[in-house]
Design an enzyme around this catalytic site. Structure first.
Site, PDB file in Angstrom:
ATOM      1  N   ARG A 141       7.109 -33.534  39.502  1.00  0.00           N
ATOM      2  CA  ARG A 141       7.536 -32.282  40.153  1.00  0.00           C
ATOM      3  C   ARG A 141       6.550 -31.788  41.206  1.00  0.00           C
ATOM      4  O   ARG A 141       6.380 -30.579  41.370  1.00  0.00           O
ATOM      5  CB  ARG A 141       7.794 -31.161  39.122  1.00  0.00           C
ATOM      6  CG  ARG A 141       8.793 -31.485  38.051  1.00  0.00           C
ATOM      7  CD  ARG A 141      10.213 -31.666  38.571  1.00  0.00           C
ATOM      8  NE  ARG A 141      11.004 -32.211  37.487  1.00  0.00           N
ATOM      9  CZ  ARG A 141      11.198 -33.518  37.327  1.00  0.00           C
ATOM     10  NH1 ARG A 141      10.720 -34.390  38.202  1.00  0.00           N
ATOM     11  NH2 ARG A 141      11.914 -33.949  36.313  1.00  0.00           N
ATOM     12  N   SER A 183      14.034 -25.388  34.732  1.00  0.00           N
ATOM     13  CA  SER A 183      12.845 -25.239  33.886  1.00  0.00           C
ATOM     14  C   SER A 183      11.867 -24.291  34.567  1.00  0.00           C
ATOM     15  O   SER A 183      11.578 -24.451  35.747  1.00  0.00           O
ATOM     16  CB  SER A 183      12.154 -26.590  33.687  1.00  0.00           C
ATOM     17  OG  SER A 183      13.022 -27.456  33.009  1.00  0.00           O
ATOM     18  N   GLU A 253       6.966 -24.339  37.338  1.00  0.00           N
ATOM     19  CA  GLU A 253       7.753 -25.281  38.145  1.00  0.00           C
ATOM     20  C   GLU A 253       8.537 -24.459  39.173  1.00  0.00           C
ATOM     21  O   GLU A 253       8.706 -24.870  40.311  1.00  0.00           O
ATOM     22  CB  GLU A 253       8.701 -26.081  37.237  1.00  0.00           C
ATOM     23  CG  GLU A 253       9.519 -27.092  38.024  1.00  0.00           C
ATOM     24  CD  GLU A 253      10.280 -28.059  37.129  1.00  0.00           C
ATOM     25  OE1 GLU A 253       9.793 -28.431  36.043  1.00  0.00           O
ATOM     26  OE2 GLU A 253      11.398 -28.430  37.545  1.00  0.00           O
TER      27      GLU A 253
END
Ligand code: FAD
Length: 265
Positions: A141, A183, A253
């Site tokens: 990510r 998330s 995130e």
């Protein structure tokens, strides 16, 4: 420069944010000092965001050229799945139900388990020109990209898989349907953010109309009219409690565009 008025309380997947004028990028002209927005599926936009810009429709395309797949950065991932299904192309099945544009997905190195957008990426085009994947840093990510991605080119392999499509849909069965930005935290090495949130008793914690979901602890959800302040305050509370308990600093995130310091009530 053309602009577009965007109400982030409707446009963003978490349904939070002000109504602001966003600059439109056309013909590769990028205004200086602006932050690029894709389809706001990974964003938490505060009341006073920095100047924002987004790609125009010019960058929404899919073409097969010289045995490779060229995709404009404004193209939604869902459209790529439909194109691959129609043309029997493999390896993009996991884009289904992974909301976002190709630009946002590349910047975030979006994916599901071991399936990540960088796997079959060859190069991206920015104001610098074409940059091969090998010259970019990327990981879970995250990427080193700090320019606007205009388009990308991917390896082309035959064989769309309906079985994979089904498998990816099943992998999402534990995700809440309430508005969220996906998330909230990255999983720390060797662990899961959701497990840690449950372990400190904050699964389901609610402030106003924002909560860490009862369905999946790592999804920060908006039950309707939830505010940026409540969202940030919950994020800070979870980060603090997990640090105190486990000594782990959970990294967001979700990308926060606005002030990040909010006192926990
Ligand atoms: C229900 C739900 C499920 C999700 N599931 C997943 C999942 O399984 N896996 C996963 O990885 N993510 C998941 N996400 C998060 C989200 O889908 C991804 O992060 C996606 O990549 C966001 O794309 P976007 O276009 O909406 O980007 P935005 O949210 O608009 O922006 C995200 C970041 O990308 C940057 N950016 C946007 N466009 C460009 C561009 N053209 N060039 C350079 N930088 C750009 C922005 O500045 C920002 O830093 C989920 C989100 C939701 C709401």
């Amino acid at each position: 420069m053309k602009t577009k008025v965007i109400d982030f309380s409707k446009f963003s997947s978490i349904r939070i944010g002000p109504t602001v004028e966003v600059a439109l990028i056309e013909n590769d002209i990028v205004p200086e000092g602006y932050t690029v927005v894709g389809s706001a599926n990974n964003l938490l936009v505060g009341p006073n965001p920095p100047p924002l810009m987004m790609l125009s429709k010019q960058y929404d395309f899919i073409r097969i050229k010289n045995g490779q797949l060229h995709i404009g950065a404004a193209t939604p991932g869902g459209r790529v799945v439909s194109f691959c299904k129609k043309n029997d192309i493999a390896n993009f099945e996991y884009f289904s139900k992974l909301p976002g544009t190709i630009g946002g997905m590349i910047k975030m190195n979006a994916g599901l388990k071991e399936f990540e957008i960088f796997n079959y990426l060859i190069a991206v085009r920015t104001q610098t020109g074409w940059i091969p994947k090998e010259q970019l840093e990327y990981g879970y990510r995250k990427t080193s990209i700090n320019e606007v991605v205009f388009e990308a080119v991917f390896e082309l392999h035959q064989g769309f898989s309906s079985e994979r499509l089904e498998m990816f849909a099943k992998m999402r069965s534990n995700q809440p349907n309430d508005p969220s930005a996906g998330s909230c935290f990255k999983n720390p090495p060797g662990d899961y953010a959701g497990r840690l949130i449950e372990a400190v008793g904050l699964k389901g914690v609610r402030r106003g109309n924002m909560a860490f979901s009862e369905v999946h602890a790592n999804f920060l959800v908006n039950y309707g009219g939830g505010t940026y302040e409540d969202a940030l305050s919950l994020i800070n509370e979870v980060q603090q409690k997990i640090f105190e308990t486990f000594g782990i600093s959970l990294q967001c995130e979700v990308v926060i565009l606005g002030d990040t310091i909010v006192t926990i009530k």
